[in-house]
Design a protein around this motif. Structure first.
Motif, PDB file in Angstrom:
ATOM      1  N   ALA A 232      30.514  48.881  82.246  1.00 17.66           N
ATOM      2  CA  ALA A 232      29.312  48.093  81.988  1.00 17.66           C
ATOM      3  C   ALA A 232      29.756  46.650  81.755  1.00 17.66           C
ATOM      4  CB  ALA A 232      28.560  48.637  80.786  1.00 17.66           C
ATOM      5  N   PHE A 233      29.468  45.787  82.712  1.00 21.60           N
ATOM      6  CA  PHE A 233      29.943  44.405  82.674  1.00 21.60           C
ATOM      7  C   PHE A 233      28.777  43.434  82.673  1.00 21.60           C
ATOM      8  CE2 PHE A 233      30.828  40.523  85.157  1.00 21.60           C
ATOM      9  CZ  PHE A 233      31.839  39.970  84.396  1.00 21.60           C
ATOM     10  N   THR A 234      28.843  42.447  81.794  1.00 18.97           N
ATOM     11  CA  THR A 234      27.902  41.334  81.807  1.00 18.97           C
ATOM     12  C   THR A 234      28.709  40.047  81.880  1.00 18.97           C
ATOM     13  OG1 THR A 234      26.371  42.579  80.411  1.00 18.97           O
ATOM     14  CG2 THR A 234      25.986  40.223  80.634  1.00 18.97           C
ATOM     15  N   GLY A 235      28.453  39.242  82.910  1.00 17.09           N
ATOM     16  CA  GLY A 235      29.215  38.014  83.064  1.00 17.09           C
ATOM     17  C   GLY A 235      28.915  37.337  84.376  1.00 17.09           C
ATOM     18  N   SER A 236      29.867  36.589  84.889  1.00 11.33           N
ATOM     19  CA  SER A 236      29.651  35.779  86.083  1.00 11.33           C
ATOM     20  C   SER A 236      29.584  36.637  87.340  1.00 11.33           C
ATOM     21  CB  SER A 236      30.777  34.758  86.230  1.00 11.33           C
ATOM     22  OG  SER A 236      31.983  35.392  86.644  1.00 11.33           O
ATOM     23  N   THR A 237      28.923  36.092  88.339  1.00 11.40           N
ATOM     24  CA  THR A 237      28.818  36.800  89.612  1.00 11.40           C
ATOM     25  C   THR A 237      30.180  36.945  90.269  1.00 11.40           C
ATOM     26  OG1 THR A 237      26.540  36.070  89.941  1.00 11.40           O
ATOM     27  CG2 THR A 237      27.759  36.721  91.902  1.00 11.40           C
ATOM     28  N   ALA A 238      31.017  35.916  90.183  1.00 13.63           N
ATOM     29  CA  ALA A 238      32.342  35.994  90.800  1.00 13.63           C
ATOM     30  C   ALA A 238      33.159  37.132  90.198  1.00 13.63           C
ATOM     31  CB  ALA A 238      33.076  34.666  90.626  1.00 13.63           C
ATOM     32  N   ALA A 239      33.174  37.233  88.877  1.00 15.35           N
ATOM     33  CA  ALA A 239      33.907  38.329  88.233  1.00 15.35           C
ATOM     34  C   ALA A 239      33.259  39.669  88.557  1.00 15.35           C
ATOM     35  CB  ALA A 239      33.959  38.102  86.729  1.00 15.35           C
ATOM     36  N   GLY A 240      31.922  39.693  88.606  1.00 10.98           N
ATOM     37  CA  GLY A 240      31.214  40.924  88.914  1.00 10.98           C
ATOM     38  C   GLY A 240      31.530  41.448  90.302  1.00 10.98           C
ATOM     39  N   ARG A 241      31.671  40.541  91.265  1.00 12.46           N
ATOM     40  CA  ARG A 241      32.024  40.968  92.620  1.00 12.46           C
ATOM     41  C   ARG A 241      33.398  41.648  92.629  1.00 12.46           C
ATOM     42  NH1 ARG A 241      28.482  38.899  96.367  1.00 12.46           N
ATOM     43  NH2 ARG A 241      27.407  36.947  95.826  1.00 12.46           N
ATOM     44  N   ALA A 242      34.354  41.058  91.919  1.00 16.64           N
ATOM     45  CA  ALA A 242      35.699  41.633  91.877  1.00 16.64           C
ATOM     46  C   ALA A 242      35.680  43.005  91.204  1.00 16.64           C
ATOM     47  CB  ALA A 242      36.647  40.682  91.140  1.00 16.64           C
ATOM     48  N   ILE A 243      34.919  43.117  90.118  1.00 16.28           N
ATOM     49  CA  ILE A 243      34.814  44.396  89.423  1.00 16.28           C
ATOM     50  C   ILE A 243      34.130  45.424  90.313  1.00 16.28           C
ATOM     51  CG2 ILE A 243      33.652  45.567  87.503  1.00 16.28           C
ATOM     52  CD1 ILE A 243      34.203  43.010  85.849  1.00 16.28           C
ATOM     53  N   GLY A 244      33.086  44.994  91.013  1.00 15.16           N
ATOM     54  CA  GLY A 244      32.379  45.901  91.903  1.00 15.16           C
ATOM     55  C   GLY A 244      33.272  46.447  93.007  1.00 15.16           C
ATOM     56  N   GLU A 245      34.125  45.588  93.566  1.00 10.65           N
ATOM     57  CA  GLU A 245      35.048  46.036  94.607  1.00 10.65           C
ATOM     58  C   GLU A 245      36.013  47.090  94.068  1.00 10.65           C
ATOM     59  OE1 GLU A 245      36.988  42.620  96.163  1.00 10.65           O
ATOM     60  OE2 GLU A 245      35.178  41.773  97.083  1.00 10.65           O
ATOM     61  N   THR A 246      36.523  46.853  92.862  1.00 10.57           N
ATOM     62  CA  THR A 246      37.465  47.804  92.277  1.00 10.57           C
ATOM     63  C   THR A 246      36.782  49.126  91.954  1.00 10.57           C
ATOM     64  OG1 THR A 246      38.754  45.991  91.328  1.00 10.57           O
ATOM     65  CG2 THR A 246      39.095  48.176  90.392  1.00 10.57           C
ATOM     66  N   CYS A 247      35.604  49.051  91.342  1.00 13.06           N
ATOM     67  CA  CYS A 247      34.888  50.286  90.990  1.00 13.06           C
ATOM     68  C   CYS A 247      34.510  51.071  92.244  1.00 13.06           C
ATOM     69  CB  CYS A 247      33.637  49.955  90.181  1.00 13.06           C
ATOM     70  SG  CYS A 247      33.963  49.415  88.495  1.00 13.06           S
ATOM     71  N   GLY A 248      34.126  50.366  93.296  1.00 11.26           N
ATOM     72  CA  GLY A 248      33.801  51.049  94.541  1.00 11.26           C
ATOM     73  C   GLY A 248      34.999  51.778  95.114  1.00 11.26           C
ATOM     74  N   ARG A 249      36.140  51.128  95.092  1.00 16.69           N
ATOM     75  CA  ARG A 249      37.355  51.754  95.616  1.00 16.69           C
ATOM     76  C   ARG A 249      37.756  52.967  94.793  1.00 16.69           C
ATOM     77  NH1 ARG A 249      42.336  50.521  93.865  1.00 16.69           N
ATOM     78  NH2 ARG A 249      41.641  48.509  93.043  1.00 16.69           N
ATOM     79  N   LEU A 250      37.533  52.907  93.481  1.00 16.38           N
ATOM     80  CA  LEU A 250      37.928  54.000  92.593  1.00 16.38           C
ATOM     81  C   LEU A 250      36.802  55.014  92.373  1.00 16.38           C
ATOM     82  CD1 LEU A 250      39.866  51.917  89.922  1.00 16.38           C
ATOM     83  CD2 LEU A 250      40.819  53.264  91.800  1.00 16.38           C
ATOM     84  N   LEU A 251      35.668  54.817  93.046  1.00 18.59           N
ATOM     85  CA  LEU A 251      34.545  55.754  92.985  1.00 18.59           C
ATOM     86  C   LEU A 251      34.063  55.988  91.552  1.00 18.59           C
ATOM     87  CD1 LEU A 251      35.717  58.394  95.631  1.00 18.59           C
ATOM     88  CD2 LEU A 251      34.215  56.417  95.961  1.00 18.59           C
TER      89      LEU A 251
END
Length: 490
Positions: A232-251
């Motif tokens: 559960a992340f609240t913050g900048s869009t740039a950081a959110g994109r990076a987190i989203g990529e990692t979470c997607g890869r790790l399912l």
């Protein structure tokens, strides 16, 4: 007021430490917690490392089955006790938010009250249905059960550190998860220490909750750890994109609450005094450091000039200063880097042809509330999230043009329309691409009971809050029961 006169957040308990199964001395040393209004050192906090994340997640994973297995009334009692602890120390928490966060006192008071409400609402979740009975054949019981993910990683921001940590921590715990929280390193006390103190004093079991202040590498370790099953992340869009990529890869599941460039539409039939009041709040509340801020104020061209004059007058008369010692409307910007970015956006937008109607100056971290009129497509203040006290006025002609401008952004968090014609306002509002919509209000609003989430660059639509919490913090398990096995055709 001297913070040393308080006892709940007495730094002697936690100075230079982090919460990892209790207050522990860090291996990476300490960092100063500074007051943005004065630069004074408020306290020292322990700095976590990725190795600390590994330890915390392992301990949280080991503790989770027993926590989820507790009787629901026991978890409910603990959550209510945490709410009572926070409420009983409200004055102290308000003072810390004012000093560490640079918030005016009313903002701090709202933050404490809403955090208390979040814990009480989380406790109330445990009286709700945890699943559903499903249709099936005669003699067979079929039902869906809500089950926790396991370990939840929470990464919270500086602007509303108490609320935006608690809105994930409380429901995650209520639904049987354990939690590792990483608060923003600029606000580790109001974003983390107070949570650890409250849960400890309420009697939560060891290792159900850990709090690790640190930088981006700590957040990255939390996201990448295979045993955190929801981030559960609240913050900048740039950081959110990076987190989203990692979470997607790790399912793994994720809730990304990111930036915004929210439109506030003022129609020609609006009461301009009321509209200017709303616009000022939407643009300047907490120095504009709010993801839902009224980032673009769209005003019908017939009334754009008198509206800009009214808003500029308000901006010029809003007092700015140290909220700990003065009665002000705006406090300091959180950091020098953020202040510089705000000023660059203002200067660039004026150079591009906008009119500086008010503000545009600063002293230290105190930035004057600013009005930019005649903002047009392509200008920085039109497209970039400012995260500062800047009102950008954009004139429009027809209702269709207003919607085209409102939706001319990658963001999609909040939107608002002001007009006495409710039907027209709602018809316009329903065409705004946003997760939140307000008629005859500005764009900053959140209550404990509502689902909260944005579209596009404002988040992944994984709403948090109110009825969305069961969806986010648990997953479905399908279960069937028969009195005896039936013969199969094999």
């Amino acid at each position: 007021m001297d913070l040393s006169s308080y006892h709940f957040l007495d730094a002697k308990r936690w100075s230079g430490r982090l919460w990892l199964g209790g207050w522990q001395s860090p291996t990476a040393g300490t960092a100063a917690v500074r007051e943005p209004a004065t630069g004074a050192e408020l306290a020292l906090i322990g700095v976590a490392t990725p190795a600390d994340v590994a330890v915390a997640v392992a301990r949280a994973k080991a503790a989770q089955p027993a926590w989820a297995g507790l009787d629901h009334r026991t978890r409910m009692k603990l959550l209510l006790k945490a709410a009572a602890v926070l409420e009983s120390h409200g004055d102290e928490l308000v003072e810390w938010i004012v000093r560490e966060n640079g918030a005016i006192r009313p903002k701090a008071q709202v933050e404490v009250a809403e955090t208390v409400a979040l814990f009480r609402q989380a406790a109330g979740m445990l009286t709700e249905a945890h699943g559903a009975v499903l249709p099936s054949r005669a003699g067979r019981l079929s039902y869906g059960q809500r089950v926790p993910h396991g370990v939840v990683g929470v990464i919270s921001p500086f602007n509303f550190p108490m609320i935006l940590g608690a809105r994930a921590v409380a429901p995650a715990l209520a639904t049987g998860n354990t939690v590792v929280l990483k608060p923003d390193p600029r606000t580790p006390v109001t974003g983390g220490v107070l949570m650890a103190r409250a849960l400890d004093e309420a009697g939560f079991p060891t290792d159900v909750f850990h709090m690790l202040p640190g930088g981006a590498e700590v957040g990255q370790a939390l996201v990448e750890h295979p045993d955190t099953r929801l981030i559960a992340f609240t913050g900048s869009t740039a950081a959110g994109r990076a987190i989203g990529e990692t979470c997607g890869r790790l399912l793994k599941r994720m809730s990304l609450e990111l930036g915004g460039k929210s439109p506030l539409i003022v129609l020609e039939d609006a009461d301009l005094e009321l509209a200017a009041s709303n616009a000022a709040f939407g643009a300047y509340f907490h120095q504009g450091q709010v993801c839902m801020a009224s980032g673009r104020i769209l005003v019908q061209e017939q009334v754009a000039q008198p509206f800009a004059k009214l808003l500029a007058e308000r901006a010029r008369h809003l007092p700015v200063g140290n909220p700990a010692t003065e009665n002000v409307a705006l406090g300091p910007i959180i950091s020098e880097a953020q202040r510089n970015r705000i000023h660059e956006i203002v200067q660039d937008t004026v150079a591009e042809g906008a009119v500086l109607a008010a503000g545009g100056t600063y002293e230290g971290l105190f930035y004057r509330p600013t009005v930019l009129s005649g903002v047009k497509r392509g200008m920085r203040a039109y497209r970039d999230e400012v995260f500062g006290p800047v009102a950008s006025i954009i004139p429009f002609g027809s209702d269709d043009e207003a919607i085209a401008i409102a939706n001319d952004t990658d963001y999609g968090l909040s939107g608002a329309v002001i007009s006495p014609d409710i039907g027209r306002a709602l018809a316009l509002g329903e065409r705004i691409n946003s997760g939140l919509l307000h008629i005859n209000d500005q764009t900053i609003a959140d209550e404990v009971a509502n689902p909260f989430g944005g579209r596009g660059a404002s988040g992944n639509g994984g709403n948090i809050g109110g009825p969305a919490n069961w969806d986010l913090f648990t997953q479905w398990r399908w279960i069937t029961i028969e009195s005896r096995p039936t013969r199969k055709p094999y």
